[in-house]
Scaffold this motif. Structure first.
Motif, mmCIF file in Angstrom:
data_model
loop_
_atom_site.group_PDB
_atom_site.id
_atom_site.type_symbol
_atom_site.label_atom_id
_atom_site.label_comp_id
_atom_site.label_asym_id
_atom_site.label_seq_id
_atom_site.Cartn_x
_atom_site.Cartn_y
_atom_site.Cartn_z
ATOM 1 N N GLY A 158 -3.858 8.750 -9.511
ATOM 2 C CA GLY A 158 -2.793 7.959 -10.246
ATOM 3 C C GLY A 158 -2.621 6.742 -9.770
ATOM 4 O O GLY A 158 -1.386 6.157 -10.110
ATOM 5 N N VAL A 159 -3.650 6.017 -9.438
ATOM 6 C CA VAL A 159 -3.577 4.609 -8.910
ATOM 7 C C VAL A 159 -3.316 3.846 -10.234
ATOM 8 O O VAL A 159 -4.226 3.959 -11.289
ATOM 9 N N ARG A 160 -2.349 2.828 -10.275
ATOM 10 C CA ARG A 160 -2.132 1.861 -11.348
ATOM 11 C C ARG A 160 -2.297 0.542 -10.900
ATOM 12 O O ARG A 160 -2.301 -0.464 -11.841
ATOM 13 N N HIS A 161 -2.058 0.340 -9.494
ATOM 14 C CA HIS A 161 -2.407 -1.176 -9.106
ATOM 15 C C HIS A 161 -3.082 -1.240 -7.768
ATOM 16 O O HIS A 161 -2.851 -0.442 -7.113
ATOM 17 N N VAL A 162 -3.860 -2.259 -8.092
ATOM 18 C CA VAL A 162 -4.882 -2.267 -6.739
ATOM 19 C C VAL A 162 -4.767 -3.651 -6.351
ATOM 20 O O VAL A 162 -4.668 -4.854 -6.825
ATOM 21 N N VAL B 39 -12.466 1.128 -1.413
ATOM 22 C CA VAL B 39 -11.354 1.766 -2.294
ATOM 23 C C VAL B 39 -11.267 3.316 -1.767
ATOM 24 O O VAL B 39 -10.127 3.719 -1.800
ATOM 25 N N LEU B 40 -12.480 3.886 -1.522
ATOM 26 C CA LEU B 40 -12.228 5.127 -1.304
ATOM 27 C C LEU B 40 -11.469 5.422 0.215
ATOM 28 O O LEU B 40 -10.423 6.192 0.253
ATOM 29 N N TYR B 41 -11.591 4.741 0.920
ATOM 30 C CA TYR B 41 -10.936 4.683 2.231
ATOM 31 C C TYR B 41 -9.439 4.311 2.238
ATOM 32 O O TYR B 41 -8.709 4.854 2.595
ATOM 33 N N ALA B 42 -9.213 3.222 1.090
ATOM 34 C CA ALA B 42 -7.746 2.906 0.812
ATOM 35 C C ALA B 42 -7.149 4.221 0.228
ATOM 36 O O ALA B 42 -5.967 4.513 0.419
ATOM 37 N N LEU B 43 -8.105 5.052 -0.347
ATOM 38 C CA LEU B 43 -7.206 6.178 -1.140
ATOM 39 C C LEU B 43 -7.327 7.639 -0.064
ATOM 40 O O LEU B 43 -6.726 8.427 -0.395
ATOM 41 N N HIS C 46 0.771 -1.127 0.021
ATOM 42 C CA HIS C 46 0.075 0.202 -0.137
ATOM 43 C C HIS C 46 1.037 1.201 -0.021
ATOM 44 O O HIS C 46 1.451 1.622 0.935
ATOM 45 N N ARG C 47 0.994 1.821 -1.202
ATOM 46 C CA ARG C 47 1.769 3.087 -1.219
ATOM 47 C C ARG C 47 1.161 3.966 -2.371
ATOM 48 O O ARG C 47 1.443 4.242 -3.327
ATOM 49 N N PRO C 48 -0.043 4.746 -1.698
ATOM 50 C CA PRO C 48 -0.754 5.574 -2.823
ATOM 51 C C PRO C 48 0.145 6.480 -3.420
ATOM 52 O O PRO C 48 -0.485 6.559 -4.656
ATOM 53 N N GLY C 49 0.933 7.097 -2.916
ATOM 54 C CA GLY C 49 1.921 8.197 -3.484
ATOM 55 C C GLY C 49 2.784 7.521 -4.780
ATOM 56 O O GLY C 49 2.988 8.242 -5.448
ATOM 57 N N GLU C 50 2.645 6.249 -4.842
ATOM 58 C CA GLU C 50 3.438 5.541 -5.932
ATOM 59 C C GLU C 50 2.367 4.793 -6.800
ATOM 60 O O GLU C 50 2.720 4.051 -7.713
ATOM 61 N N GLY C 51 0.986 5.082 -6.664
ATOM 62 C CA GLY C 51 -0.037 4.477 -7.328
ATOM 63 C C GLY C 51 -0.380 3.009 -7.162
ATOM 64 O O GLY C 51 -1.103 2.264 -7.890
#
Length: 118
Positions: A88-92, A51-55, A26-31
């Motif tokens: 900029g999320v690229r991976h979930v 998903v929103l909470y993860a962001l 979990h690294r939102p700043g890295e997508g």
């Protein structure tokens, strides 16, 4: 959502190794975000809210009820998609996916596939 990949982790034994790996990813700043599904939630919009909470986001409460958005599936997924694009999320990664219904998994994959991603 602009996702390059959606990883659904099915680990029915809840192995600590996989849980730690998912949380460390979990690294939102890295997508990359790790979405932890709300246990035993029957709300149709629950995974979108997760998903929103993860962001680090959430829908604002409605004017008459703090829970007015909980049953608003389209609004919740639109908000999750918008924040996913904006950040900029690229991976979930979704650990403990065995606790999700098929419908919840389909919602997540549909959101990703609408953008032509897998």
């Amino acid at each position: 959502m602009i996702y390059g990949e959606v990883t659904i982790v099915v680990d029915e034994q809840d192995d600590l190794f996989y849980t730690r790996a998912a949380l460390q990813a979990h690294r939102p700043g890295e997508g990359r975000i790790t979405v932890q599904p709300t246990p035993a939630s029957s709300s149709p919009a629950a995974l979108a809210h997760d998903v929103l909470y993860a962001l680090g986001k959430r829908l604002a409460p409605g004017p008459n009820s703090p829970d007015v958005w909980l049953d608003s599936v389209n609004t919740a997924w639109l908000a999750a998609a918008a924040w996913g694009v904006a950040t900029g999320v690229r991976h979930v990664v979704v650990p403990r996916a065995h606790l999700l219904t098929i419908r919840r998994i389909d919602q997540l994959l549909a959101c990703a596939s609408r953008r032509g991603l897998s």
